[in-house]
Write a protein that holds these residues in place. Sequence first.
Motif, PDB file in Angstrom:
ATOM      1  N   LEU A  72       0.670  -1.316   0.031  1.00 47.76           N
ATOM      2  CA  LEU A  72      -0.070   0.161   0.089  1.00 47.76           C
ATOM      3  C   LEU A  72       0.771   1.268  -0.005  1.00 47.76           C
ATOM      4  CD1 LEU A  72      -2.991   0.968   0.310  1.00 47.76           C
ATOM      5  CD2 LEU A  72      -2.427   1.129   2.795  1.00 47.76           C
ATOM      6  N   GLN A 109      -8.083   3.200   3.963  1.00 49.05           N
ATOM      7  CA  GLN A 109      -7.608   2.302   3.200  1.00 49.05           C
ATOM      8  C   GLN A 109      -6.580   1.546   4.056  1.00 49.05           C
ATOM      9  OE1 GLN A 109      -6.271   3.411  -0.642  1.00 49.05           O
ATOM     10  NE2 GLN A 109      -7.866   5.032  -0.785  1.00 49.05           N
ATOM     11  N   PHE A 113      -6.244  -2.636   4.716  1.00 48.56           N
ATOM     12  CA  PHE A 113      -5.060  -3.397   4.318  1.00 48.56           C
ATOM     13  C   PHE A 113      -4.299  -4.016   5.351  1.00 48.56           C
ATOM     14  CE2 PHE A 113      -0.320  -3.799   3.320  1.00 48.56           C
ATOM     15  CZ  PHE A 113      -0.433  -4.211   2.323  1.00 48.56           C
TER      16      PHE A 113
END
Length: 213
Positions: A72, A109, A113
Amino acid sequence: MLRPRWYERLRRTWLLFHLAEPDLAFMLDPEPPGEWVAVDCETTGLDVSRDQIVAIGAVRIAGNRVLTSQRLELLVRPERKLSAASVRVHMLRERDVAQGIDRVQAMRQLLEFIGSRPLVGYYLEFDVAMLNRELWPLLGVRLPQRKLEVSALYYDYKNRQRPAHERGGMIDLRFATMMRELGLPLREAHDALNDAVMAALAFVKLRTLLSKA
């Protein structure tokens, strides 16, 4: 340190009660066996009470593998101007971070993750403090995942190599020194994803070395 199961159940119940976003309850699930996430942040400075995150890098680890395909990399749009000093460190300019996503989107996000995997990092305490400052208004709780500090593992490993009467003394914990001593590639520093990958590589190597010590 492993805590009793009753403690973990009680802790999870307390965290679920205080969690402001029920759809993020997956963070409190049991840890996936043999999985971790290495994480690093670049910031506008080193003041946890004032500075802000401008970049986040994270990579998953499974067993003895760093899964660079499962990574990420986020640019985060800060609410204040970047200082010249911070730009010299991470090389991110105003026009770079202007293309970033907002902080709430970035935190969501990142949490998706990570899941419930333990966190790995180099001087992770600072990164976690910066993330918790952003997450507290969103979640009502701080990052619940277990945290594993790479520099502490390295210190333990190097200390075990010394004669008993020399243990407990100073050890050079600089990132470049650690990577060189472990025979690992040194990527360009102060890039969030690069730093996360290097921390992940060091973690995997140190777990192997310590298991044999």
